[in-house]
Design a protein around this motif. Structure first.
Motif, PDB file in Angstrom:
ATOM      1  N   THR A 159       5.878   1.967   8.573  1.00 15.32           N
ATOM      2  CA  THR A 159       4.650   1.652   8.842  1.00 15.32           C
ATOM      3  C   THR A 159       4.212   0.510   8.940  1.00 15.32           C
ATOM      4  O   THR A 159       3.474  -0.057   9.913  1.00 15.32           O
ATOM      5  CB  THR A 159       3.732   2.716   8.348  1.00 15.32           C
ATOM      6  OG1 THR A 159       3.788   3.874   8.759  1.00 15.32           O
ATOM      7  CG2 THR A 159       2.059   2.423   8.573  1.00 15.32           C
ATOM      8  N   PRO A 160       4.753  -0.678   7.748  1.00 11.66           N
ATOM      9  CA  PRO A 160       4.141  -1.770   7.672  1.00 11.66           C
ATOM     10  C   PRO A 160       4.981  -2.591   8.889  1.00 11.66           C
ATOM     11  O   PRO A 160       4.150  -3.588   9.118  1.00 11.66           O
ATOM     12  CB  PRO A 160       4.711  -2.190   6.400  1.00 11.66           C
ATOM     13  CG  PRO A 160       4.905  -0.850   5.545  1.00 11.66           C
ATOM     14  CD  PRO A 160       5.136   0.160   6.726  1.00 11.66           C
ATOM     15  N   ILE A 161       6.000  -2.319   9.401  1.00 12.18           N
ATOM     16  CA  ILE A 161       6.433  -2.967  10.906  1.00 12.18           C
ATOM     17  C   ILE A 161       5.472  -2.861  11.796  1.00 12.18           C
ATOM     18  O   ILE A 161       5.260  -3.650  12.680  1.00 12.18           O
ATOM     19  CB  ILE A 161       7.976  -2.724  10.823  1.00 12.18           C
ATOM     20  CG1 ILE A 161       8.865  -3.059   9.824  1.00 12.18           C
ATOM     21  CG2 ILE A 161       8.374  -3.177  12.117  1.00 12.18           C
ATOM     22  CD1 ILE A 161      10.218  -2.482   9.714  1.00 12.18           C
ATOM     23  N   GLN A 162       5.209  -1.581  11.901  1.00 14.90           N
ATOM     24  CA  GLN A 162       4.206  -1.476  12.999  1.00 14.90           C
ATOM     25  C   GLN A 162       2.878  -1.814  12.882  1.00 14.90           C
ATOM     26  O   GLN A 162       2.374  -2.654  13.765  1.00 14.90           O
ATOM     27  CB  GLN A 162       4.045   0.205  13.228  1.00 14.90           C
ATOM     28  CG  GLN A 162       5.211   1.038  13.371  1.00 14.90           C
ATOM     29  CD  GLN A 162       4.893   2.514  14.007  1.00 14.90           C
ATOM     30  OE1 GLN A 162       4.148   2.645  14.825  1.00 14.90           O
ATOM     31  NE2 GLN A 162       5.655   3.382  13.360  1.00 14.90           N
ATOM     32  N   VAL A 163       2.418  -2.224  11.495  1.00 13.42           N
ATOM     33  CA  VAL A 163       1.056  -2.912  11.345  1.00 13.42           C
ATOM     34  C   VAL A 163       1.423  -4.215  11.876  1.00 13.42           C
ATOM     35  O   VAL A 163       0.593  -4.981  12.478  1.00 13.42           O
ATOM     36  CB  VAL A 163       0.601  -2.715  10.103  1.00 13.42           C
ATOM     37  CG1 VAL A 163      -0.548  -3.485   9.804  1.00 13.42           C
ATOM     38  CG2 VAL A 163       0.116  -0.956  10.026  1.00 13.42           C
TER      39      VAL A 163
ATOM     40  N   ASP B  94       0.754  -1.144  -0.038  1.00 14.13           N
ATOM     41  CA  ASP B  94      -0.099   0.031   0.237  1.00 14.13           C
ATOM     42  C   ASP B  94       1.076   1.331  -0.051  1.00 14.13           C
ATOM     43  O   ASP B  94       1.569   1.630   1.013  1.00 14.13           O
ATOM     44  CB  ASP B  94      -0.932  -0.090   1.210  1.00 14.13           C
ATOM     45  CG  ASP B  94      -1.885   1.196   1.252  1.00 14.13           C
ATOM     46  OD1 ASP B  94      -1.693   1.988   0.464  1.00 14.13           O
ATOM     47  OD2 ASP B  94      -2.934   1.124   2.098  1.00 14.13           O
ATOM     48  N   PRO B  95       0.820   1.954  -0.885  1.00 16.66           N
ATOM     49  CA  PRO B  95       1.700   3.361  -1.149  1.00 16.66           C
ATOM     50  C   PRO B  95       1.510   4.136  -0.054  1.00 16.66           C
ATOM     51  O   PRO B  95       2.379   4.921   0.234  1.00 16.66           O
ATOM     52  CB  PRO B  95       1.470   3.883  -2.357  1.00 16.66           C
ATOM     53  CG  PRO B  95       0.936   2.631  -3.275  1.00 16.66           C
ATOM     54  CD  PRO B  95       0.248   1.804  -2.371  1.00 16.66           C
ATOM     55  N   ARG B  96       0.263   4.018   0.730  1.00 23.11           N
ATOM     56  CA  ARG B  96       0.221   5.108   1.733  1.00 23.11           C
ATOM     57  C   ARG B  96       1.017   4.935   2.931  1.00 23.11           C
ATOM     58  O   ARG B  96       1.245   5.791   3.855  1.00 23.11           O
ATOM     59  CB  ARG B  96      -1.450   5.350   2.081  1.00 23.11           C
ATOM     60  CG  ARG B  96      -2.236   5.876   1.170  1.00 23.11           C
ATOM     61  CD  ARG B  96      -3.640   5.553   1.622  1.00 23.11           C
ATOM     62  NE  ARG B  96      -4.027   4.052   1.425  1.00 23.11           N
ATOM     63  CZ  ARG B  96      -5.321   3.543   2.107  1.00 23.11           C
ATOM     64  NH1 ARG B  96      -6.159   4.510   2.306  1.00 23.11           N
ATOM     65  NH2 ARG B  96      -5.537   2.281   2.101  1.00 23.11           N
ATOM     66  N   ALA B  97       1.510   3.701   2.893  1.00 25.25           N
ATOM     67  CA  ALA B  97       2.244   3.043   4.009  1.00 25.25           C
ATOM     68  C   ALA B  97       3.695   3.436   3.929  1.00 25.25           C
ATOM     69  O   ALA B  97       4.630   3.237   4.733  1.00 25.25           O
ATOM     70  CB  ALA B  97       2.163   1.270   4.242  1.00 25.25           C
TER      71      ALA B  97
END
Length: 413
Positions: free
Chosen positions: A274-278, A59-62
């Motif tokens: 952010t992907p790591i946090q998710v 997801d580019p927003r991430a």
């Protein structure tokens, strides 16, 4: 322009450098080295966590800057973990912050709350950042015993009475690295009462909360009523979920300390990707079977290692928790010291361990052995060590082979 920088001058030479250099040279020669020196989990991150990362990274927003103190969902997930595991309620807005691993969080909090000349109480031996995070920040460090018992409490009392200026903070770490000691809730009650009486901050490192092997389940210091008045606790996903390279940790507890860490981090970073946090949310809030499976892997490895070392003639206490064994150097090698003994073990047995001196001067006489290879490799390491011991004076295997496992706590007492 040739004078060493002030803060760098306060850091001693890296104790592990000699062993690491010898290890690299041996591998360059094509030698098979069984590396038990670094606490680097070798088991894979559970698939559902990896899948969440893959899903989110597309997801580019991430891909934008994230939030330094952690996305709201991650802070809520950590608060949920504390409520389930410790029955501790945390406000995700004021009592939780995500960090880039617990090591970064400890170092940045030290920088946030330390004035030059402050006295900080640190167990010795201890994980290096516990001491050097504050030394880098300009503090003076006073060593205390590393055992969670009356010896530590009495040393704390002497430190308060005889330190000038009075100590401002205390570090504790149970299950501990490197010694593998465990603390119980009764000890934490005494510690919190002492710190509240003398107005001393407590910084608890709980990175190994889920790596335990018996009925003594590690508690959180925040379970003690009133602990949040003076304590903050650091946890990590590194060992619990085999996510060491992901660099995701947390601080939780006293709102003033959390606010200080939040403010200084806001100047230094934009938080983890952010992907790591998710994916970390998926770890904390998803299926927890993997935590028990990882714990069981370390338990089996511990048993293989300790039994194998006993058979080799090396009487090493069996740890109740953490991913390490804290091993007294065999008597016939004690004169070498931990660094030279580690180098000799590497040279003659092909097994790398961490010299105890790297964890403080009171770690001299010990080496730390990590449970970071599979059971087959650990058996191979024990066979090599047994041969090494035989070459240097015999193992006396008859008396050692049947030696019962001893936990670290009882060995100390």
């Amino acid at each position: 322009m040739t004078e060493e920088f002030h803060r760098i001058r306060r850091l001693p030479p890296y104790v592990f450098a000699e062993v690491n250099k010898a290890k690299a040279q041996a591998r360059a020669r094509g030698e098979d080295i069984i590396d038990l020196g670094m606490g680097n989990p070798d088991t894979p991150t559970p698939p559902h966590i990896v899948q969440k990362l893959v899903e989110t990274v597309s997801d580019p927003r991430a891909h934008r800057y994230s939030v330094s103190r952690g996305i709201p969902g991650l802070r809520r997930a950590l608060a949920g973990y504390y409520e389930r595991r410790f029955n501790v309620k945390l406000d995700p807005e004021t009592e939780v912050i995500a960090t880039l691993g617990s090591k970064e969080g400890l170092a940045n909090l030290a920088s946030a709350v330390t004035s030059p000349g402050d006295t900080i109480l640190v167990p010795n031996p201890s994980y290096p950042i516990h001491q050097f995070g504050f030394i880098i920040a300009g503090a003076s460090v006073r060593s205390i015993p590393a055992t969670p018992d009356d010896e530590m409490l009495e040393a704390l009392d002497r430190a308060v009475r005889h330190s000038v200026p009075k100590p401002t903070a205390l570090i504790v770490n149970f299950p501990s690295n490197p010694t593998a000691y465990l603390a119980d809730l009764d000890f934490y009650r005494k510690l919190v009462a002492f710190a509240r009486k003398h107005e001393i901050w407590i910084m608890s490192d709980l990175a190994y909360a889920e790596i335990y092997f018996g009925d003594n389940v590690p508690p959180s210091i925040l379970e003690v009523p009133g602990a949040k008045d003076i304590a903050v606790e650091f946890t990590s996903l590194s060992k619990t979920y085999s996510m060491a390279g992901w660099r995701m940790g947390f601080a939780a507890g006293n709102p003033r300390l959390i606010a200080a860490l939040t403010r200084i981090k806001s100047y230094l970073d934009y938080g983890a990707f952010t992907p790591i946090q998710v994916a970390a949310v998926a770890a904390l809030s998803g299926p927890q079977d993997c935590v028990a499976e990882i714990r069981d892997i370390y338990r089996k490895r511990r048993d293989v290692l300790i039994q194998g070392l006993h058979a080799a003639g090396w009487d090493v206490p069996s740890p109740e928790g953490s991913m390490f064994a804290w091993a007294p150097i065999p008597e016939r090698f004690r004169h070498l010291g931990s660094v030279d003994f580690s180098k000799l073990l590497l040279k003659e047995a092909g097994v790398a361990v961490a010299p105890g001196l790297g964890f403080g001067e009171h770690g001299e006489g010990f080496v730390r052995i990590g449970l970071v290879e599979n059971t087959q490799r650990l058996r191979q390491a024990c066979r090599s060590i047994r041969h090494f011991m035989t070459e240097h004076g015999g193992t006396n295997p008859t008396s050692q082979q049947a030696a019962p496992l001893r936990d670290t706590q009882s060995a100390h007492s």
